[in-house]
Scaffold this active site. Structure first.
Site, short mmCIF file in Angstrom:
data_model
loop_
_atom_site.label_atom_id
_atom_site.label_comp_id
_atom_site.label_asym_id
_atom_site.label_seq_id
_atom_site.Cartn_x
_atom_site.Cartn_y
_atom_site.Cartn_z
N ASP A 114 -7.01 4.62 -1.20
CA ASP A 114 -7.02 4.08 0.25
C ASP A 114 -7.19 5.58 1.26
OD1 ASP A 114 -7.18 2.66 2.64
OD2 ASP A 114 -5.07 2.17 2.16
N ARG A 117 6.65 -2.96 0.05
CA ARG A 117 8.18 -3.25 0.33
C ARG A 117 9.05 -4.56 -0.36
NH1 ARG A 117 7.74 -1.15 6.34
NH2 ARG A 117 5.84 -2.16 6.23
N ASP A 124 -16.03 9.69 9.43
CA ASP A 124 -16.74 11.18 9.86
C ASP A 124 -18.26 10.97 10.31
OD1 ASP A 124 -17.19 14.01 10.25
OD2 ASP A 124 -15.09 14.12 9.04
N LYS A 177 -9.51 5.84 3.95
CA LYS A 177 -10.02 5.44 5.26
C LYS A 177 -11.00 6.77 5.87
CE LYS A 177 -6.31 1.94 6.11
NZ LYS A 177 -5.21 2.26 5.17
N THR A 236 -4.35 -3.07 11.60
CA THR A 236 -3.35 -4.26 11.97
C THR A 236 -2.43 -3.64 12.93
OG1 THR A 236 -2.12 -3.89 10.10
CG2 THR A 236 -3.57 -5.81 10.08
O1 C5P Z 1 4.21 -4.49 2.21
P1 C5P Z 1 4.13 -3.22 2.81
O2 C5P Z 1 4.43 -3.72 4.49
O3 C5P Z 1 5.18 -2.38 2.45
O4 C5P Z 1 2.87 -2.64 2.61
C1 C5P Z 1 2.68 -1.30 3.34
C2 C5P Z 1 1.31 -1.00 2.77
O5 C5P Z 1 0.22 -1.70 3.22
C3 C5P Z 1 0.98 0.56 3.34
O6 C5P Z 1 0.41 1.27 2.05
C4 C5P Z 1 -0.13 0.49 4.02
O7 C5P Z 1 -0.84 1.54 4.17
C5 C5P Z 1 -0.87 -0.78 3.81
N1 C5P Z 1 -1.48 -1.34 4.82
C6 C5P Z 1 -2.89 -1.39 4.90
N2 C5P Z 1 -3.71 -1.90 5.97
C7 C5P Z 1 -2.92 -2.51 7.19
C8 C5P Z 1 -1.51 -2.31 7.00
C9 C5P Z 1 -0.70 -1.85 6.04
O8 C5P Z 1 -3.50 -1.01 3.89
N3 C5P Z 1 -3.83 -3.18 8.10
#
Ligand code: C5P
Length: 243
Positions: free
Chosen positions: A63, A216, A68, A65, A119
């Site tokens: 991941d 988590r 560029d 992201k 998010t």
């Molecule tokens: O379940 P938890 O909240 O601990 O998950 C955190 C993970 O979710 C992180 O690795 C974060 O990068 C990922 N995440 C994501 N996209 C989002 C929000 C969180 O990939 N929009």
């Protein structure tokens, strides 16, 4: 049929290889995929990705992201493709050309997901960044717009909230992957951490999510293996999906 545990993507949100390896050894066989993000990849690089591939019968979601100019994104994606991971990410950003370059660089060797709107970004943030009021007032519409850009460019799917997964499937087709973070099992409800709009694993799968990023609730559980097992069971009992 996809088993409950195969929906679970466990993020290795740690900053060193030893801690990541301990988590992989512990949870291997209980989750479908491990996610390596920027924090860990910057410190451990391709070597850890290779270690996970050698050790674990699980997928890998790299991941990073990307965002560029198209030429740079294409070349970076060629490097990711060489690592033979399963999923990776590029920001949908502002440029269809960049997304197409990402897909070209992937050479069909890794599934590219578009990150729609993080998010953590609110309507107020969009307004402050210069977006018109009408866009800032309807973040969901922007998510759908960016998901459509990703689909047009040939991405395999998007990262989105579970609340958007069903509508994205309806608009862009069942095969277009939705990967959803912000998941909290029923027994950990009330503990949202920094996630704003949460839902249970079974709800997300019922809405059409293909993969659930769950960190988590597993990592911080008294028994992480048992937590992953309970989540897989909840998915299987609550919502085995559309074939
Ligand atoms: O379940 P938890 O909240 O601990 O998950 C955190 C993970 O979710 C992180 O690795 C974060 O990068 C990922 N995440 C994501 N996209 C989002 C929000 C969180 O990939 N929009």
């Amino acid at each position: 049929m996809k088993r409950g545990k195969e929906y679970i993507v466990f993020p290795l949100d740690v900053d060193n290889a030893d801690a990541a390896k301990r988590l992989v050894e512990r949870l291997c066989g209980h989750v479908g995929m491990f996610k390596v993000g920027l924090e860990l990849f910057i410190r451990t690089g391709p070597a850890l990705v290779q270690w996970i591939k050698d050790q674990a019968a699980a997928g890998i979601f790299l991941d990073l992201k990307l965002h560029d100019i198209p030429a740079t994104v294409e070349r970076a994606m060629r490097g990711i493709a060489e690592l033979a991971v399963d999923l990776t990410t590029v920001h949908c950003g502002e440029s269809q050309t960049m997304l197409s370059a990402a897909v070209k660089g992937s050479q069909g060797k890794v599934k590219v997901l578009g990150v729609t709107v993080l998010t953590s970004v609110s309507g107020a943030d969009l307004k402050a960044a210069g977006y018109p009021d009408a866009v800032a007032a309807d973040v969901t519409a922007l998510v759908f717009h960016k998901a459509t850009m990703a689909k047009t460019a040939g991405c395999a799917g998007v990262v989105c909230s579970g609340h958007e997964a069903a509508a994205i499937k309806t608009k862009l087709g069942k095969a277009f992957l939705t990967v959803t973070p912000g998941i909290r099992p029923a027994w950990s409800e009330g503990k949202k951490d920094d996630q704003q709009r949460v839902m249970t694993p079974a709800q997300a799968v019922a809405l059409g999510a293909d993969y659930l990023v769950i960190g988590r609730p597993i990592r911080d559980a008294a028994d992480p293996v048992e937590a992953a097992r309970r989540i897989a069971e909840e998915i299987e009992q609550g919502a085995m999906p559309r074939a």
